[in-house]
Design a protein around this motif. Structure first.
Motif, PDB file in Angstrom:
ATOM      1  N   GLY A  27      36.645   9.777 -89.466  1.00 15.93           N
ATOM      2  CA  GLY A  27      35.519  10.677 -89.678  1.00 15.93           C
ATOM      3  C   GLY A  27      34.239  10.127 -89.089  1.00 15.93           C
ATOM      4  O   GLY A  27      34.245   9.408 -88.079  1.00 15.93           O
ATOM      5  N   GLU A  28      33.119  10.465 -89.707  1.00 18.24           N
ATOM      6  CA  GLU A  28      31.811   9.997 -89.231  1.00 18.24           C
ATOM      7  C   GLU A  28      31.752   8.477 -89.373  1.00 18.24           C
ATOM      8  O   GLU A  28      31.726   7.946 -90.482  1.00 18.24           O
ATOM      9  CB  GLU A  28      30.700  10.656 -90.042  1.00 18.24           C
ATOM     10  CG  GLU A  28      29.299  10.244 -89.634  1.00 18.24           C
ATOM     11  CD  GLU A  28      28.977  10.583 -88.184  1.00 18.24           C
ATOM     12  OE1 GLU A  28      28.418   9.703 -87.495  1.00 18.24           O
ATOM     13  OE2 GLU A  28      29.277  11.704 -87.759  1.00 18.24           O
ATOM     14  N   SER A  54      29.479   6.218 -88.828  1.00 14.63           N
ATOM     15  CA  SER A  54      28.320   5.607 -89.492  1.00 14.63           C
ATOM     16  C   SER A  54      28.459   5.671 -91.002  1.00 14.63           C
ATOM     17  O   SER A  54      28.014   4.785 -91.724  1.00 14.63           O
ATOM     18  CB  SER A  54      27.030   6.300 -89.047  1.00 14.63           C
ATOM     19  OG  SER A  54      27.067   7.685 -89.385  1.00 14.63           O
ATOM     20  N   GLU A  55      29.125   6.719 -91.510  1.00 11.65           N
ATOM     21  CA  GLU A  55      29.327   6.858 -92.941  1.00 11.65           C
ATOM     22  C   GLU A  55      30.494   6.006 -93.443  1.00 11.65           C
ATOM     23  O   GLU A  55      30.492   5.554 -94.588  1.00 11.65           O
ATOM     24  CB  GLU A  55      29.558   8.323 -93.306  1.00 11.65           C
ATOM     25  CG  GLU A  55      28.362   9.220 -93.040  1.00 11.65           C
ATOM     26  CD  GLU A  55      28.642  10.673 -93.379  1.00 11.65           C
ATOM     27  OE1 GLU A  55      29.778  10.959 -93.835  1.00 11.65           O
ATOM     28  OE2 GLU A  55      27.746  11.510 -93.195  1.00 11.65           O
ATOM     29  N   SER A  56      31.491   5.795 -92.591  1.00 10.41           N
ATOM     30  CA  SER A  56      32.646   5.004 -93.009  1.00 10.41           C
ATOM     31  C   SER A  56      32.427   3.511 -92.836  1.00 10.41           C
ATOM     32  O   SER A  56      33.311   2.709 -93.147  1.00 10.41           O
ATOM     33  CB  SER A  56      33.892   5.435 -92.219  1.00 10.41           C
ATOM     34  OG  SER A  56      33.690   5.286 -90.831  1.00 10.41           O
ATOM     35  N   THR A  97      28.771   5.238 -80.531  1.00  3.19           N
ATOM     36  CA  THR A  97      30.101   4.854 -81.009  1.00  3.19           C
ATOM     37  C   THR A  97      31.103   5.061 -79.892  1.00  3.19           C
ATOM     38  O   THR A  97      30.863   5.815 -78.953  1.00  3.19           O
ATOM     39  CB  THR A  97      30.532   5.698 -82.230  1.00  3.19           C
ATOM     40  OG1 THR A  97      30.616   7.071 -81.831  1.00  3.19           O
ATOM     41  CG2 THR A  97      29.539   5.559 -83.368  1.00  3.19           C
ATOM     42  N   GLY A 145      30.222   9.719 -83.069  1.00  3.57           N
ATOM     43  CA  GLY A 145      30.664   9.308 -84.386  1.00  3.57           C
ATOM     44  C   GLY A 145      31.790  10.162 -84.928  1.00  3.57           C
ATOM     45  O   GLY A 145      31.928  10.337 -86.125  1.00  3.57           O
ATOM     46  N   GLN A 146      32.625  10.705 -84.056  1.00  7.27           N
ATOM     47  CA  GLN A 146      33.659  11.631 -84.469  1.00  7.27           C
ATOM     48  C   GLN A 146      34.869  10.896 -85.030  1.00  7.27           C
ATOM     49  O   GLN A 146      34.938   9.678 -85.025  1.00  7.27           O
ATOM     50  CB  GLN A 146      34.062  12.505 -83.277  1.00  7.27           C
ATOM     51  CG  GLN A 146      32.883  13.305 -82.729  1.00  7.27           C
ATOM     52  CD  GLN A 146      33.205  13.954 -81.402  1.00  7.27           C
ATOM     53  OE1 GLN A 146      34.344  13.942 -80.954  1.00  7.27           O
ATOM     54  NE2 GLN A 146      32.196  14.511 -80.761  1.00  7.27           N
TER      55      GLN A 146
END
Length: 264
Positions: free
Chosen positions: A62-63, A65-67, A49, A54-55
């Motif tokens: 946020g993360e 990959s999760e967002s 990223t 992924g910070q």
């Protein structure tokens, strides 16, 4: 990243040449797309990223990959970041005017602005200080960069245009703040991806305008605990959608709820 090893004269030629191409009137073909503009791009080595691992970055997502943003994310210079209003916005990028660095056919990639590329005024804007104002620059992840150019390049001339964001599911509202103020992080926004204005309404309040705290975090000075919450979100292009009773009355800080999405 040793991005200063390329001769200034060579870079100057390619950047000036791409500016002429853009001025010739190359424009988007899809509804809502803007004309192509000239910029530059670099990448951070060994990252999935643009912000590294992924910070959260300057947009607070946020993360990644999760967002839902993942490796198709970029940090943008202050000329593009516009104090956070570009957060979540979608850009189509393509490498141009360099047969050694660009992939054959100049394929394009749609990326999301998720971070701020800080300036470095210790270096000139055309020789290392790529994110210095008023330069328009994209800091990409290595995996995203590989979709448009070869990693043997450090800085490349690109063309970009703003495009529609195609998101899966509805907008997401993450509750944050304290008892004396309320804050919400808004992610997974369709339309142009940007949020220009937000209002929140509890069961015991009218519509309360919210202000941008930082990135895509919006806040108001109100205690909204114990109330179901509705949101009115306006995109950067002026489109508005309202999600009623997104959060139930027993919502807690840290929880995320899904609302409506802008229709294509």
């Amino acid at each position: 990243m040793d991005s200063v090893r390329f001769p200034r004269l060579l870079l100057f030629f390619f950047f000036r040449y791409s500016t002429v191409v853009a001025a010739a009137g190359i424009s988007g073909t899809r509804n809502g797309d803007q004309e192509w503009r000239s910029a530059t791009a670099t990448y951070t080595r060994g990252t999935a990223t643009a912000t590294g691992a992924g910070q959260a970055g300057a947009c607070g997502f946020g993360e990644l990959s999760e967002s839902g943003y993942g490796f198709n994310s970029v940090g943008v210079s202050s000329a593009l970041f516009e104090r956070g209003s570009a957060c979540g916005g979608c850009f189509e990028l393509r490498c141009v005017d360099h047969i050694l660095w660009c992939l054959n056919g100049s394929p394009s990639l749609v990326v999301t602005a998720t971070d701020f590329c800080a300036p470095n005024y210790g270096l000139p804007g055309d020789y290392g200080g790529w994110c210095n104002y008023p330069r328009e620059h994209f800091e990409m992840s290595e995996s995203a960069f590989l979709h448009i150019a070869k990693t043997t390049a450090d800085v490349i001339p690109v063309q970009y245009r703003r495009v529609e964001c195609h998101r899966k599911g509805g907008m997401r509202f993450t509750m944050t703040g304290k008892s004396y103020f309320y804050q919400v992080l808004i992610t997974n926004v369709g339309s142009d991806g940007e949020v220009a204005a937000v209002k929140v309404k509890g069961s015991r309040t009218g519509w309360i305008p919210m202000g941008r705290n930082w990135g895509q975090n919006w806040q108001c000075d109100a205690d909204l605990r114990g109330q179901p919450l509705s949101f009115e979100v306006t995109s950067g292009r002026g489109r508005t959608t309202t999600s009623y009773n997104v959060a139930p009355s027993n919502w807690q800080f840290g929880q995320t709820f899904e609302g409506k999405q802008f229709l294509s």
